[in-house]
Design an enzyme around this catalytic site. Sequence first.
Site, PDB file in Angstrom:
ATOM      1  N   ARG A   1      12.769  80.969  -2.725  1.00 12.04           N
ATOM      2  CA  ARG A   1      13.049  79.603  -3.138  1.00 12.04           C
ATOM      3  C   ARG A   1      14.001  78.987  -2.125  1.00 12.04           C
ATOM      4  O   ARG A   1      14.929  79.641  -1.644  1.00 12.04           O
ATOM      5  CB  ARG A   1      13.678  79.565  -4.547  1.00 12.04           C
TER       6      ARG A   1
ATOM      7  N   GLU B   1      11.825  69.884  -1.655  1.00 13.24           N
ATOM      8  CA  GLU B   1      10.415  69.934  -1.263  1.00 13.24           C
ATOM      9  C   GLU B   1       9.680  68.709  -1.793  1.00 13.24           C
ATOM     10  O   GLU B   1       9.757  68.435  -2.998  1.00 13.24           O
ATOM     11  CB  GLU B   1       9.770  71.222  -1.776  1.00 13.24           C
TER      12      GLU B   1
ATOM     13  N   HIS C   1       5.565  75.378   2.059  1.00 13.46           N
ATOM     14  CA  HIS C   1       5.452  76.103   0.785  1.00 13.46           C
ATOM     15  C   HIS C   1       3.992  76.498   0.513  1.00 13.46           C
ATOM     16  O   HIS C   1       3.435  76.168  -0.545  1.00 13.46           O
ATOM     17  CB  HIS C   1       6.004  75.273  -0.370  1.00 13.46           C
TER      18      HIS C   1
END
Length: 319
Positions: free
Chosen positions: A234, A263, A285
């Site tokens: 994360r 993000e 991601h």
Amino acid sequence: MKIVMLERNSVGTDISVDAIGRYGEVTAYANTTGEEAAGRIADADIVIANKTPLNESTLKDAGNVKLICLFATGYDNVDLKYCKSRGIKVANVVNYSTDAVAQHTFALCLYLLEKLRHYDDYVKSGQYAAQDRFSNFDIPYTELAGKTWGIIGMGNIGKKVARIAQAFGCRVIFHSVTGRSGCTEYERVDFDTLLEESDFLSLHCPLSDLTRNLINCEALKKMKRSAILINVARGPVVNDADLYTALTEGEIAAAGLDVTGTEPMRESNPLSRFMDSGRLIITPHMAWASIEARTRCVEETCKNIEAFLRGGNRNIINC
């Protein structure tokens, strides 16, 4: 049974979600913001989400919700305590992306370790064709074999990465942030030892109060100047501003990131100004998102719904 899919596109439009229709009437939204969530789930029995916040604010007027299914393993977007107080069960999917994330971990590492950006540019620029020798290795690189690979987060992904690192000839060490790890296959060390001895440090831990900003200025200063940091966990586990400083000042050699503090990554993030792709690679991601992994994610969600409808608690995380 009314099923509302808040982030259908989170598994990709190339992956079919038609199988979910076996369990009820499905309403699917491409994406959903926190502000949109409450209105969209007002009459839902089952909610399928990924990152949309599901808490008292978004759920208080959704009196029929009995199950929340996540297209993900992580559940920090869900208020588990509130859901339990309402009798709403929450199910995630586990181990669906292990192979994909482990693969991406080494893709990031090897890209940086072997200076692949530089050498690809060297060939495509015409410099290789113009030289009078058969080879070029003007920027030296090293081998994985004989090095120490450190891991934070020795779950399914961490263990897969450990096995691959061993296959490359690495010594594997790990640190348990909670101190409760049951892993006995690899050498467990304290945090400072992990930082000081790791040639490669990969992060595979969940985000929690214990891991937020775990890799900060103080931690980065303890790492080898030749070390490579990989974060596929994360974003907020690493302090982006501190990492930027560490890279610009040469405190570590390089970093490979699939996640960042926000993000999508904002232009205000200092890492967006670090343009040397030989020392920093950032992917959006997508480590988890192989075709196979996204297919498994939908299949596992179907199994969770089916088990719930039969009275089971498959992958329920707030029993």
